[in-house]
Design a protein around this motif. Structure first.
Motif, PDB file in Angstrom:
ATOM      1  N   ALA A  72       0.772  -1.153  -0.115  1.00 33.43           N
ATOM      2  CA  ALA A  72       0.001  -0.446   0.355  1.00 33.43           C
ATOM      3  C   ALA A  72       0.950   1.421   0.052  1.00 33.43           C
ATOM      4  O   ALA A  72       0.335   2.090  -0.748  1.00 33.43           O
ATOM      5  CB  ALA A  72      -0.639   0.033   1.022  1.00 33.43           C
ATOM      6  N   ARG A  73       2.140   1.568   1.145  1.00 36.90           N
ATOM      7  CA  ARG A  73       2.723   2.266   0.990  1.00 36.90           C
ATOM      8  C   ARG A  73       3.552   3.070   0.033  1.00 36.90           C
ATOM      9  O   ARG A  73       3.036   4.067  -1.180  1.00 36.90           O
ATOM     10  CB  ARG A  73       3.202   2.377   2.077  1.00 36.90           C
ATOM     11  CG  ARG A  73       4.879   3.358   2.098  1.00 36.90           C
ATOM     12  CD  ARG A  73       6.469   3.307   1.973  1.00 36.90           C
ATOM     13  NE  ARG A  73       6.747   2.054   1.484  1.00 36.90           N
ATOM     14  CZ  ARG A  73       8.186   0.811   2.364  1.00 36.90           C
ATOM     15  NH1 ARG A  73       8.281   1.726   3.380  1.00 36.90           N
ATOM     16  NH2 ARG A  73       8.324   0.065   1.116  1.00 36.90           N
ATOM     17  N   ASP A  74       3.940   1.670  -1.132  1.00 36.85           N
ATOM     18  CA  ASP A  74       5.026   1.244  -2.567  1.00 36.85           C
ATOM     19  C   ASP A  74       3.911   2.501  -3.555  1.00 36.85           C
ATOM     20  O   ASP A  74       3.895   2.620  -4.753  1.00 36.85           O
ATOM     21  CB  ASP A  74       5.420   0.183  -2.717  1.00 36.85           C
ATOM     22  CG  ASP A  74       6.426   0.215  -1.554  1.00 36.85           C
ATOM     23  OD1 ASP A  74       6.795   0.646  -1.153  1.00 36.85           O
ATOM     24  OD2 ASP A  74       6.491  -1.291  -2.107  1.00 36.85           O
ATOM     25  N   ALA A  75       2.767   1.804  -3.502  1.00 37.87           N
ATOM     26  CA  ALA A  75       1.166   2.554  -3.936  1.00 37.87           C
ATOM     27  C   ALA A  75       0.749   3.261  -4.165  1.00 37.87           C
ATOM     28  O   ALA A  75       1.027   4.287  -5.213  1.00 37.87           O
ATOM     29  CB  ALA A  75       0.181   1.713  -4.467  1.00 37.87           C
ATOM     30  N   LEU A  76       0.735   4.133  -2.837  1.00 25.81           N
ATOM     31  CA  LEU A  76       1.102   5.491  -3.021  1.00 25.81           C
ATOM     32  C   LEU A  76       1.490   5.908  -3.280  1.00 25.81           C
ATOM     33  O   LEU A  76       1.604   7.399  -3.874  1.00 25.81           O
ATOM     34  CB  LEU A  76       0.236   5.661  -0.973  1.00 25.81           C
ATOM     35  CG  LEU A  76       0.021   6.999  -1.207  1.00 25.81           C
ATOM     36  CD1 LEU A  76      -1.116   7.972  -1.492  1.00 25.81           C
ATOM     37  CD2 LEU A  76      -0.302   6.967   0.586  1.00 25.81           C
ATOM     38  N   ALA A  77       2.757   5.433  -2.407  1.00 18.43           N
ATOM     39  CA  ALA A  77       4.229   6.736  -3.301  1.00 18.43           C
ATOM     40  C   ALA A  77       4.161   7.030  -4.670  1.00 18.43           C
ATOM     41  O   ALA A  77       4.283   7.892  -5.821  1.00 18.43           O
ATOM     42  CB  ALA A  77       5.572   5.777  -2.358  1.00 18.43           C
ATOM     43  N   SER A  78       4.292   5.773  -5.110  1.00 19.62           N
ATOM     44  CA  SER A  78       3.844   5.836  -6.407  1.00 19.62           C
ATOM     45  C   SER A  78       2.963   6.898  -7.235  1.00 19.62           C
ATOM     46  O   SER A  78       3.148   7.622  -8.140  1.00 19.62           O
ATOM     47  CB  SER A  78       3.735   4.460  -7.534  1.00 19.62           C
ATOM     48  OG  SER A  78       5.067   3.287  -6.788  1.00 19.62           O
ATOM     49  N   ALA A  79       1.898   6.922  -6.417  1.00 20.64           N
ATOM     50  CA  ALA A  79       0.806   7.519  -7.587  1.00 20.64           C
ATOM     51  C   ALA A  79       0.986   8.493  -7.319  1.00 20.64           C
ATOM     52  O   ALA A  79       1.355   9.786  -8.162  1.00 20.64           O
ATOM     53  CB  ALA A  79      -0.596   6.989  -6.543  1.00 20.64           C
ATOM     54  N   LEU A  80       1.585   9.182  -6.402  1.00 24.52           N
ATOM     55  CA  LEU A  80       1.736  10.826  -5.762  1.00 24.52           C
ATOM     56  C   LEU A  80       3.407  11.142  -6.387  1.00 24.52           C
ATOM     57  O   LEU A  80       2.707  12.006  -6.998  1.00 24.52           O
ATOM     58  CB  LEU A  80       2.368  10.723  -4.345  1.00 24.52           C
ATOM     59  CG  LEU A  80       0.815  10.374  -3.251  1.00 24.52           C
ATOM     60  CD1 LEU A  80       1.890  10.391  -1.902  1.00 24.52           C
ATOM     61  CD2 LEU A  80       0.108  11.249  -3.226  1.00 24.52           C
ATOM     62  N   THR A  81       4.241  10.048  -6.390  1.00 27.56           N
ATOM     63  CA  THR A  81       5.612  10.602  -7.714  1.00 27.56           C
ATOM     64  C   THR A  81       5.065  11.121  -9.314  1.00 27.56           C
ATOM     65  O   THR A  81       5.250  11.715  -9.565  1.00 27.56           O
ATOM     66  CB  THR A  81       6.197   9.929  -7.559  1.00 27.56           C
ATOM     67  OG1 THR A  81       6.811   9.325  -6.561  1.00 27.56           O
ATOM     68  CG2 THR A  81       7.391   9.668  -8.406  1.00 27.56           C
ATOM     69  N   LEU A  82       4.405  10.012  -9.610  1.00 22.35           N
ATOM     70  CA  LEU A  82       3.028  10.232 -10.944  1.00 22.35           C
ATOM     71  C   LEU A  82       2.800  11.755 -11.169  1.00 22.35           C
ATOM     72  O   LEU A  82       2.597  12.417 -12.034  1.00 22.35           O
ATOM     73  CB  LEU A  82       2.067   9.152 -11.159  1.00 22.35           C
ATOM     74  CG  LEU A  82       3.253   8.003 -12.185  1.00 22.35           C
ATOM     75  CD1 LEU A  82       2.183   6.399 -12.571  1.00 22.35           C
ATOM     76  CD2 LEU A  82       3.819   8.284 -13.138  1.00 22.35           C
TER      77      LEU A  82
END
Length: 59
Positions: free
Chosen positions: A3-13
């Motif tokens: 979940a953390r990694d998915a959120l981090a990726s979405a925020l980065t995008l």
């Protein structure tokens, strides 16, 4: 952690970078669930994050 990694990726995008994102569990010996700790963020980042979420909801 997924979940953390998915959120981090979405925020980065979305062009949003938070100063800290880590995983914290309420029980040190047992991981029943984990909290994604976002760390402190500035008002502009909070507004950007709110805009991205609102945009996603309107889809």
């Amino acid at each position: 952690m997924d979940a953390r990694d998915a959120l981090a990726s979405a925020l980065t995008l979305a062009g949003i970078q938070l100063p800290a994102m880590d995983i914290r569990t309420p029980w040190p010996d047992e991981a029943r669930y984990a909290l994604v700790h976002l760390g402190p963020c500035s008002a502009p980042v909070a507004h950007a994050l709110a805009a991205v979420i609102a945009k996603g909801v309107s889809r």
